[in-house]
Motif scaffolding. Sequence first.
Motif, PDB file in Angstrom:
ATOM      1  N   PRO A  89       0.787  -1.233   0.000  1.00 36.42           N
ATOM      2  CA  PRO A  89       0.000   0.000   0.000  1.00 36.42           C
ATOM      3  C   PRO A  89       0.824   1.290   0.000  1.00 36.42           C
ATOM      4  N   THR A  90       0.371   2.271  -0.787  1.00 38.98           N
ATOM      5  CA  THR A  90       0.909   3.630  -0.785  1.00 38.98           C
ATOM      6  C   THR A  90      -0.240   4.600  -1.043  1.00 38.98           C
ATOM      7  N   LEU A  91      -0.031   5.874  -0.719  1.00 40.75           N
ATOM      8  CA  LEU A  91      -1.004   6.926  -1.024  1.00 40.75           C
ATOM      9  C   LEU A  91      -0.460   7.806  -2.139  1.00 40.75           C
ATOM     10  N   ASN A  92      -1.369   8.349  -2.953  1.00 38.49           N
ATOM     11  CA  ASN A  92      -0.947   9.300  -3.966  1.00 38.49           C
ATOM     12  C   ASN A  92      -0.571  10.632  -3.311  1.00 38.49           C
ATOM     13  N   PRO A  93       0.144  11.509  -4.004  1.00 39.50           N
ATOM     14  CA  PRO A  93       0.571  12.775  -3.393  1.00 39.50           C
ATOM     15  C   PRO A  93      -0.584  13.641  -2.908  1.00 39.50           C
ATOM     16  N   GLN A  94      -1.750  13.495  -3.525  1.00 38.74           N
ATOM     17  CA  GLN A  94      -2.911  14.284  -3.127  1.00 38.74           C
ATOM     18  C   GLN A  94      -3.634  13.707  -1.899  1.00 38.74           C
ATOM     19  N   LEU A  95      -3.200  12.529  -1.470  1.00 42.00           N
ATOM     20  CA  LEU A  95      -3.764  11.844  -0.292  1.00 42.00           C
ATOM     21  C   LEU A  95      -5.241  11.508  -0.473  1.00 42.00           C
ATOM     22  N   THR A  96      -5.654  11.278  -1.716  1.00 42.63           N
ATOM     23  CA  THR A  96      -7.056  10.964  -1.981  1.00 42.63           C
ATOM     24  C   THR A  96      -7.302   9.485  -2.237  1.00 42.63           C
ATOM     25  N   HIS A  97      -6.249   8.748  -2.695  1.00 43.72           N
ATOM     26  CA  HIS A  97      -6.437   7.351  -3.055  1.00 43.72           C
ATOM     27  C   HIS A  97      -5.310   6.485  -2.503  1.00 43.72           C
ATOM     28  N   LEU A  98      -5.681   5.290  -2.091  1.00 40.71           N
ATOM     29  CA  LEU A  98      -4.730   4.287  -1.617  1.00 40.71           C
ATOM     30  C   LEU A  98      -4.576   3.237  -2.709  1.00 40.71           C
ATOM     31  N   LEU A  99      -3.334   2.995  -3.091  1.00 36.14           N
ATOM     32  CA  LEU A  99      -3.006   2.034  -4.142  1.00 36.14           C
ATOM     33  C   LEU A  99      -2.367   0.805  -3.521  1.00 36.14           C
ATOM     34  N   THR A 100      -2.789  -0.372  -3.953  1.00 30.45           N
ATOM     35  CA  THR A 100      -2.146  -1.606  -3.509  1.00 30.45           C
ATOM     36  C   THR A 100      -2.468  -2.719  -4.502  1.00 30.45           C
ATOM     37  N   ASP A 101      -1.899  -3.901  -4.263  1.00 29.78           N
ATOM     38  CA  ASP A 101      -2.180  -5.058  -5.098  1.00 29.78           C
ATOM     39  C   ASP A 101      -2.633  -6.194  -4.187  1.00 29.78           C
ATOM     40  N   ALA A 102      -2.453  -7.419  -4.609  1.00 36.12           N
ATOM     41  CA  ALA A 102      -2.838  -8.558  -3.771  1.00 36.12           C
ATOM     42  C   ALA A 102      -1.967  -9.752  -4.117  1.00 36.12           C
ATOM     43  N   TYR A 103      -1.721 -10.582  -3.118  1.00 37.29           N
ATOM     44  CA  TYR A 103      -1.033 -11.846  -3.339  1.00 37.29           C
ATOM     45  C   TYR A 103      -2.043 -12.910  -3.762  1.00 37.29           C
ATOM     46  N   THR A 104      -1.560 -13.922  -4.451  1.00 40.89           N
ATOM     47  CA  THR A 104      -2.461 -15.009  -4.809  1.00 40.89           C
ATOM     48  C   THR A 104      -2.914 -15.786  -3.581  1.00 40.89           C
ATOM     49  N   SER A 105      -2.202 -15.633  -2.468  1.00 39.94           N
ATOM     50  CA  SER A 105      -2.615 -16.284  -1.220  1.00 39.94           C
ATOM     51  C   SER A 105      -3.761 -15.541  -0.539  1.00 39.94           C
ATOM     52  N   GLU A 106      -4.027 -14.312  -0.981  1.00 37.86           N
ATOM     53  CA  GLU A 106      -5.151 -13.542  -0.434  1.00 37.86           C
ATOM     54  C   GLU A 106      -6.393 -13.897  -1.243  1.00 37.86           C
ATOM     55  N   ARG A 107      -7.009 -14.991  -0.845  1.00 36.71           N
ATOM     56  CA  ARG A 107      -8.058 -15.618  -1.657  1.00 36.71           C
ATOM     57  C   ARG A 107      -9.255 -14.725  -1.911  1.00 36.71           C
ATOM     58  N   ASP A 108      -9.493 -13.757  -1.042  1.00 39.14           N
ATOM     59  CA  ASP A 108     -10.638 -12.873  -1.235  1.00 39.14           C
ATOM     60  C   ASP A 108     -10.518 -12.038  -2.496  1.00 39.14           C
ATOM     61  N   PHE A 109      -9.305 -11.896  -3.028  1.00 38.26           N
ATOM     62  CA  PHE A 109      -9.085 -10.979  -4.140  1.00 38.26           C
ATOM     63  C   PHE A 109      -8.750 -11.686  -5.452  1.00 38.26           C
ATOM     64  N   VAL A 110      -8.505 -12.988  -5.422  1.00 40.48           N
ATOM     65  CA  VAL A 110      -8.110 -13.718  -6.627  1.00 40.48           C
ATOM     66  C   VAL A 110      -9.359 -14.225  -7.344  1.00 40.48           C
ATOM     67  N   ASP A 111      -9.446 -13.993  -8.671  1.00 42.31           N
ATOM     68  CA  ASP A 111     -10.613 -14.466  -9.410  1.00 42.31           C
ATOM     69  C   ASP A 111     -10.391 -15.888  -9.926  1.00 42.31           C
ATOM     70  N   ASP A 112     -11.351 -16.389 -10.656  1.00 36.20           N
ATOM     71  CA  ASP A 112     -11.296 -17.779 -11.112  1.00 36.20           C
ATOM     72  C   ASP A 112     -10.123 -18.029 -12.068  1.00 36.20           C
ATOM     73  N   ALA A 113      -9.687 -16.987 -12.744  1.00 34.20           N
ATOM     74  CA  ALA A 113      -8.561 -17.126 -13.677  1.00 34.20           C
ATOM     75  C   ALA A 113      -7.214 -17.016 -12.968  1.00 34.20           C
ATOM     76  N   GLY A 114      -7.241 -16.735 -11.668  1.00 33.78           N
ATOM     77  CA  GLY A 114      -6.000 -16.587 -10.918  1.00 33.78           C
ATOM     78  C   GLY A 114      -5.429 -15.191 -10.977  1.00 33.78           C
ATOM     79  N   ASP A 115      -6.185 -14.230 -11.514  1.00 36.50           N
ATOM     80  CA  ASP A 115      -5.712 -12.853 -11.623  1.00 36.50           C
ATOM     81  C   ASP A 115      -5.969 -12.094 -10.325  1.00 36.50           C
ATOM     82  N   VAL A 116      -5.091 -11.114 -10.063  1.00 35.60           N
ATOM     83  CA  VAL A 116      -5.228 -10.287  -8.864  1.00 35.60           C
ATOM     84  C   VAL A 116      -5.514  -8.847  -9.269  1.00 35.60           C
ATOM     85  N   PRO A 117      -6.174  -8.077  -8.398  1.00 32.94           N
ATOM     86  CA  PRO A 117      -6.512  -6.696  -8.747  1.00 32.94           C
ATOM     87  C   PRO A 117      -5.384  -5.724  -8.445  1.00 32.94           C
TER      88      PRO A 117
END
Length: 453
Positions: A361-389
Amino acid sequence: MKTDNLISTLKAAKRNAKMVPELARVSYGAATRKFISEGRPLPIGTAIPAPPRPYRPESSRVPVQVMTPAGGHYMTTFFDIDPVSPSGRYLAVTKVPFIWRIPYVGDPAQVVVIDLLEGTATPIYTTRGWGAQLGANVQWGADDDTLYCNDVIEGRATGVALERSTGKARVLGGPIYGLSPDRKISLSGRIDYVNAGIPGYGVPEGLLHRPRQPHAENPEDGIWRTDLETGKSELFLSIADIVSALPGQEGLKGGTYYVFNVKVNAQGTRGFAVLFTRKIPGRPGWPPQLVTFDMDGSNIRLAMSDARWRIGGHHPSWLPDGDHIIMNLRDKKQPMAFVKFRYDGENIETLAPGQKGGGHPTLNPQLTHLLTDAYTSERDFVDDAGDVPIRCIDLASAEDQPLTRVNTRKLDGPRRIDPHPVWTDQGRKVIFNGIIDGYRQVLMADTSGLAEG
């Protein structure tokens, strides 16, 4: 055994189990590399076509393009290192020869510069100092003609200053890691020690006689300060000095301390270092702590203790104000959350309440949005194709609207392919890694419309 220690022990056992097949792959690769040519290197100084290619226009929230040439493996560095040059024209990446194993001593990679205006890719340097997670830790200097990376030269892991226009290389006295915002100094631990606990972030190591700390609280090693203009490197803060200034070290007594991640804030006034400790009597694993300090080496503070971190947490990063840090952190019996806290560990506050923490996780310079990704072990975020957001959370509404999704081959352990999304162009773009048609590639998302949208 306390519950927290039991969890740490189980995590350590899981990590050790993952290393067994990794070492087998490395052994096979080291034995066969003389006979099998992998990832053919590009001719130094010769540009090849690298036109941007649209990526999933039908399903991405914002315009996304693939920026690296097809048919090769390319990667950026970490989630808090902007890989775009000061003017915005060039993108610096590491071209790695393979992704089926982690590198072995002597395996070459290349520093490649993508001209975003001309749509070309030019290799400018060949290095043998790279890892599966950070590449060669390629970073820009103060202008579009200066880059830095790591290499192993005559058996010594160290940094190199590169001149993009001429291809000239100047060997530095110490490694490249946390650069000051004026690009005059680098703060780093010894990068040949990092793999002792965090494989993939240091330089390649052999199967035997791996570099390890010779002392539990080493007075002759720690955070090194390298002058990027003169190349001179000196010990900035020893491990012994750091540990002696920290409270709450009783649970780590007898263990051997290592320096891992070192970062300088955007103001150049303060730095942090992640320490991990190995071989603690009766306690497997390598528990981390987060330490902050002023840039003259004074005011050493324990920002995140072992006792707090062991409950669950990872990936600290400086916030734009230079006084606060963001990371993933979990309370007992609670899911992971995004939190921020002051450099001395005070005033812990949850960001985006209700959103599950994770990724980088990081914030943009304007402090309006939080950016992050996900691990494939974080099952809540992995879709059926195995892709992460590539997650993008509006902090005003705490709504998570991913920019796009990307494949990471469902890899875990030292070979995993983390997207490592990073803000660039003052928050108007995001750079990240992913797999396209079986190859590691670097992508760019246009986030200029987020503030209006």
